[in-house]
Design a protein around this motif. Sequence first.
Motif, PDB file in Angstrom:
ATOM      1  N   GLU A  16      66.163  91.698 -25.251  1.00 14.25           N
ATOM      2  CA  GLU A  16      65.387  92.821 -25.774  1.00 14.25           C
ATOM      3  C   GLU A  16      64.108  93.014 -24.974  1.00 14.25           C
ATOM      4  N   ILE A  17      63.476  91.898 -24.582  1.00 14.23           N
ATOM      5  CA  ILE A  17      62.267  92.006 -23.766  1.00 14.23           C
ATOM      6  C   ILE A  17      62.595  92.614 -22.408  1.00 14.23           C
ATOM      7  N   GLY A  19      48.859  93.973 -28.036  1.00 13.66           N
ATOM      8  CA  GLY A  19      49.450  94.657 -26.898  1.00 13.66           C
ATOM      9  C   GLY A  19      48.455  95.028 -25.821  1.00 13.66           C
ATOM     10  N   GLU A  20      47.160  94.807 -26.089  1.00 10.12           N
ATOM     11  CA  GLU A  20      46.118  95.147 -25.124  1.00 10.12           C
ATOM     12  C   GLU A  20      45.945  94.007 -24.120  1.00 10.12           C
ATOM     13  N   SER A  80      57.069  84.001 -22.648  1.00  9.90           N
ATOM     14  CA  SER A  80      55.982  84.793 -22.082  1.00  9.90           C
ATOM     15  C   SER A  80      56.453  85.350 -20.744  1.00  9.90           C
ATOM     16  N   VAL A  81      55.857  86.450 -20.332  1.00  8.59           N
ATOM     17  CA  VAL A  81      56.243  87.101 -19.082  1.00  8.59           C
ATOM     18  C   VAL A  81      54.994  87.267 -18.224  1.00  8.59           C
ATOM     19  N   HIS A  82      55.065  86.771 -16.985  1.00  2.00           N
ATOM     20  CA  HIS A  82      53.910  86.827 -16.090  1.00  2.00           C
ATOM     21  C   HIS A  82      54.297  87.405 -14.728  1.00  2.00           C
ATOM     22  N   ILE A 131      52.169  90.142 -18.447  1.00  2.00           N
ATOM     23  CA  ILE A 131      52.580  91.546 -18.527  1.00  2.00           C
ATOM     24  C   ILE A 131      53.329  91.846 -19.821  1.00  2.00           C
ATOM     25  N   HIS A 132      53.385  90.860 -20.712  1.00  2.00           N
ATOM     26  CA  HIS A 132      53.992  91.056 -22.030  1.00  2.00           C
ATOM     27  C   HIS A 132      53.362  90.045 -22.969  1.00  2.00           C
TER      28      HIS A 132
END
Length: 361
Positions: A153-154, A265-266, A12-14, A25-26
């Motif tokens: 890739e992210i 994606g929302e 996860s990306v925060h 944010i992802h």
Amino acid sequence: MNSIKGGTADISVHEKLPNGKLKAIHKASGGPWGGIYVDRNYLAMLTEVFGTKAMEELKKKEMGDYVDLLREFETKKRDFSSKKGDKATFRISATLRESFDKYEKGSLNEKISSLQYGKALELRGSDKLRVEPNIIKRWFDGPLNQMIQHVKEILEEPNMAKVSSILFVGGFGESFYAQERMMEEFGNKRLIVPKEAGLVVLKGAVRFGHDPGLVSSRILQYTYGVRGRVVFNEELHANKDDAEVEVVDGGKVVKNGFIVLARAGEEVQLGDERTEYGGPVWDGQLLTKFCIIRTQEPNPVLSNESGSHEIGSLTVEHSEGDSIDDKAMAVTFLFGDTELKVKVTVEKTGRTCFLSIDCLK
């Protein structure tokens, strides 16, 4: 960004906000690349050496020895480093040797020589296997390579340019070799490995349970909605063989439409509500069932399309003689927490029913 060990690697990306809270944010992602696959590779080598029957007997009849074998490997797995050039020593239980002698022909040394490991694998005494570092690296590199590629890739996505740190937690986070690989691949990022990385996930879950507001928003991994009737759209439905079309009051409707309340994606805030009025009801029903559907497709058309799954349902009971107005309902999805909360409200009476679904699974 973080990665959590187990059967899967979860990424996860925060963004850390000025108030100390986190903003996703992802969308969360990952795959079957956890530390358990290193264990499987080790067990596959033992099966190759001692034979399938010997390993099966160890698991079924000598469970204590089997658990000790895995426990010792867990320690060795965490301590292994590519910077150590020496072979690693793994202890073999006496019962495994005895099972080998029972089921296999020839000596254990002969069996190892026949496997073409050369000097990379050797027997020491009666209860130890010595293994070259290159073999151990291969146990790790399968899942690690896939996880690293996914993270790359992210990070290549345009809105990931500001990511400066990688938080590496879980069992893999405690592995020296996994840490070395991450530093090699992401040397331009700050790699953070907390003390007792394997417990960080548990501690974080406890803290989040006390204060769910720590994460102010999330990026949805799935599109969520309900199965219901939608107006027939020539462009959307004409080429859908699975569309259940019928005529109502002179117009076409699709019975198995996907009524979307939030899309993959929302971004959703903690406590964000989405409501659909009316719901999948029609005259003559005494029971109305709301099927909660999700899919990774951002723009689904039908509720039974490939990739769409029912993850829960709510049933509302009506009284004999209720009119269409009496049956008017609103279905509300409440987002932002680790659970998706669904509420159905009968508008005339205010009667409600609720459902909670773990939206992280």
